[in-house]
Design a protein around this motif. Structure first.
Motif, PDB file in Angstrom:
ATOM      1  N   ALA A  48      77.678   7.398  38.640  1.00 57.98           N
ATOM      2  CA  ALA A  48      77.104   7.249  37.293  1.00 57.98           C
ATOM      3  C   ALA A  48      75.839   8.088  37.103  1.00 57.98           C
ATOM      4  O   ALA A  48      75.607   8.629  36.017  1.00 57.98           O
ATOM      5  N   THR A  49      75.014   8.216  38.146  1.00 57.22           N
ATOM      6  CA  THR A  49      73.782   8.997  38.010  1.00 57.22           C
ATOM      7  C   THR A  49      74.091  10.481  37.824  1.00 57.22           C
ATOM      8  O   THR A  49      73.524  11.143  36.957  1.00 57.22           O
ATOM      9  N   LEU A  50      75.006  10.989  38.655  1.00 52.27           N
ATOM     10  CA  LEU A  50      75.375  12.398  38.508  1.00 52.27           C
ATOM     11  C   LEU A  50      76.021  12.648  37.144  1.00 52.27           C
ATOM     12  O   LEU A  50      75.795  13.690  36.521  1.00 52.27           O
ATOM     13  N   ALA A  51      76.797  11.687  36.671  1.00 51.64           N
ATOM     14  CA  ALA A  51      77.430  11.837  35.355  1.00 51.64           C
ATOM     15  C   ALA A  51      76.374  11.889  34.254  1.00 51.64           C
ATOM     16  O   ALA A  51      76.491  12.656  33.289  1.00 51.64           O
ATOM     17  N   ALA A  52      75.316  11.082  34.402  1.00 55.65           N
ATOM     18  CA  ALA A  52      74.248  11.072  33.398  1.00 55.65           C
ATOM     19  C   ALA A  52      73.443  12.370  33.441  1.00 55.65           C
ATOM     20  O   ALA A  52      73.088  12.930  32.398  1.00 55.65           O
ATOM     21  N   ILE A  53      73.162  12.855  34.636  1.00 49.47           N
ATOM     22  CA  ILE A  53      72.455  14.144  34.763  1.00 49.47           C
ATOM     23  C   ILE A  53      73.320  15.253  34.168  1.00 49.47           C
ATOM     24  O   ILE A  53      72.821  16.156  33.487  1.00 49.47           O
ATOM     25  N   ALA A  54      74.622  15.157  34.392  1.00 46.97           N
ATOM     26  CA  ALA A  54      75.544  16.162  33.864  1.00 46.97           C
ATOM     27  C   ALA A  54      75.524  16.190  32.339  1.00 46.97           C
ATOM     28  O   ALA A  54      75.532  17.252  31.723  1.00 46.97           O
ATOM     29  N   ALA A  55      75.479  14.998  31.735  1.00 45.90           N
ATOM     30  CA  ALA A  55      75.511  14.923  30.269  1.00 45.90           C
ATOM     31  C   ALA A  55      74.296  15.619  29.664  1.00 45.90           C
ATOM     32  O   ALA A  55      74.393  16.272  28.620  1.00 45.90           O
ATOM     33  N   LYS A  56      73.157  15.502  30.321  1.00 42.17           N
ATOM     34  CA  LYS A  56      71.945  16.156  29.828  1.00 42.17           C
ATOM     35  C   LYS A  56      71.988  17.666  30.127  1.00 42.17           C
ATOM     36  O   LYS A  56      71.662  18.494  29.272  1.00 42.17           O
ATOM     37  N   SER A  57      72.424  17.994  31.335  1.00 39.11           N
ATOM     38  CA  SER A  57      72.405  19.395  31.770  1.00 39.11           C
ATOM     39  C   SER A  57      73.432  20.238  31.017  1.00 39.11           C
ATOM     40  O   SER A  57      73.235  21.439  30.827  1.00 39.11           O
TER      41      SER A  57
END
Lengths: 258, 95
Positions: free
Chosen positions: A127-136
């Motif tokens: 979930a954390t990587l997915a959230a960073i991905a959404a911003k990036s």
């Protein structure tokens, strides 16, 4: 150096996250080197903006790696207290800025990948990587648009800008293969749905890159020999110089604050 | 400074829905696409806007500063044109 490097427990997820964090930090630092030196004020700001986007991505990824590792390291320690062999970034991103064309081609090759990569990572089981991905993803999409527009204008511009852009493509092409490589530790994360298989992104990457390069009246090299090593910490001679500048303050004055 | 390859553009930003685009400054760029990107990078770094217009500065016709007496002073003495004698209901919002 006045202060020793940290040790990192590189479990697969820590290593995976650090690799992406290093990508963002090193390219962001390269872009920061343009500050005050760009061909025009407008582009000076554009390069700094992209650098700050990448620095923000690096911070989130380092912080997450620190949490996963759980050994008391933090974003600053990862950035400032690892030596060159501990850095895991793509060789492409540590290559010197060169002229403006080389900086833009480097940005274009990477952003065309990062845009696809982060979009795919939004579906990560982590979930954390997915959230960073959404911003990036939004940031990378803009970097791709901006660098694409410049590639077209440089390639389809003057004789000199065309020659410089083609030279940059020829020089950097051999560093693009590393983006799509996977080792055993990443394979396990891909199988678990945490990571995406970069090879699956390559056809679309090539289509994007070939489309822009073609529109720019430039050509991609025929050679498919690719340089590698950055992911394992085997770097070009350029990264050590970059790190000596990036790390000089915290290495000389440990714990300094302002 | 003469910059034939990167002419001057005027930048207008709309900060919120319902408001008008407001002039925020100018920049140099080679064409409309690059002008829009430069405007984004120069003038919306702190979340200032939801919409950007860029207009070639050469497309703007400006009043002559030396004519400001003729142009603007006649309005100064006509305070009855200011709608100060009634209250705007809150529901009207921005006017």
């Amino acid at each position: 150096m006045a202060i020793a490097s940290i040790t990192v427990s590189e479990t697969p997820l820590v290593l995976y996250t650090l690799r992406r964090a290093d990508d963002a930090l090193i390219l962001g630092h390269r872009l920061s080197e343009w500050c005050g030196h760009a061909p025009m004020l407008e582009e000076d700001m554009a390069l700094a903006n992209m650098g700050l986007d990448l620095l923000g991505q690096a911070r989130e990824l380092y912080s997450y790696a620190a949490r996963v590792e759980g050994k008391g390291n933090d974003e600053d320690k990862f950035a400032y207290l690892r030596d060159v062999r501990q850095y895991r970034n793509l060789l492409l991103l540590e290559q010197p800025n060169g002229d403006f064309a080389r900086t833009m081609v480097r940005q274009f090759f990477y952003s065309a990948f990062a845009d696809l990569y982060w979009r795919a990572m939004m579906k990560s089981a982590d979930a954390t990587l997915a959230a960073i991905a959404a911003k990036s993803e939004k940031e990378s999409a803009y970097h791709l648009r901006h660098s694409s527009e410049w590639i077209v204008r440089l390639g389809d511009g003057t004789e000199q800008s065309h020659a410089r852009a083609q030279t940059a493509i020829d020089h950097l092409w051999a560093f693009t293969g590393e983006m799509f490589e996977v080792d055993a530790s990443e394979r396990a994360l891909i199988d678990a749905g945490v990571a995406v298989a970069p090879a699956s992104l390559r056809p679309q990457w090539l289509k994007t890159v070939a489309g822009v390069v073609g529109e720019a009246t430039l050509a991609l090299p025929k050679s498919d020999w690719m340089q590698q090593g950055g992911r394992e910490g085997r770097h070009s001679e350029h990264l050590g110089h970059l790190l000596s500048e990036l790390q000089s303050m915290p290495r000389t004055f440990p714990g300094a604050v302002w | 400074m003469a910059t034939p390859n990167t002419p001057l553009w005027e930048v207008f930003i709309r900060s919120r829905n319902g408001l008008a685009h407001k002039h925020v400054g100018s920049l140099h760029a080679s064409d409309t696409t690059m002008a829009l990107q430069a405007a984004r990078d120069l003038y919306t770094r702190r979340g200032e806007g939801l919409s950007i217009w860029v207009v070639p500065s050469s497309a703007i016709t400006a009043s002559d500063p030396s004519e400001k007496g003729m142009m603007f002073e006649p309005a100064e003495s006509k305070i009855y044109r200011h709608p100060t004698f009634y209250e705007v209901p809150d529901e009207v919002g921005h006017m």
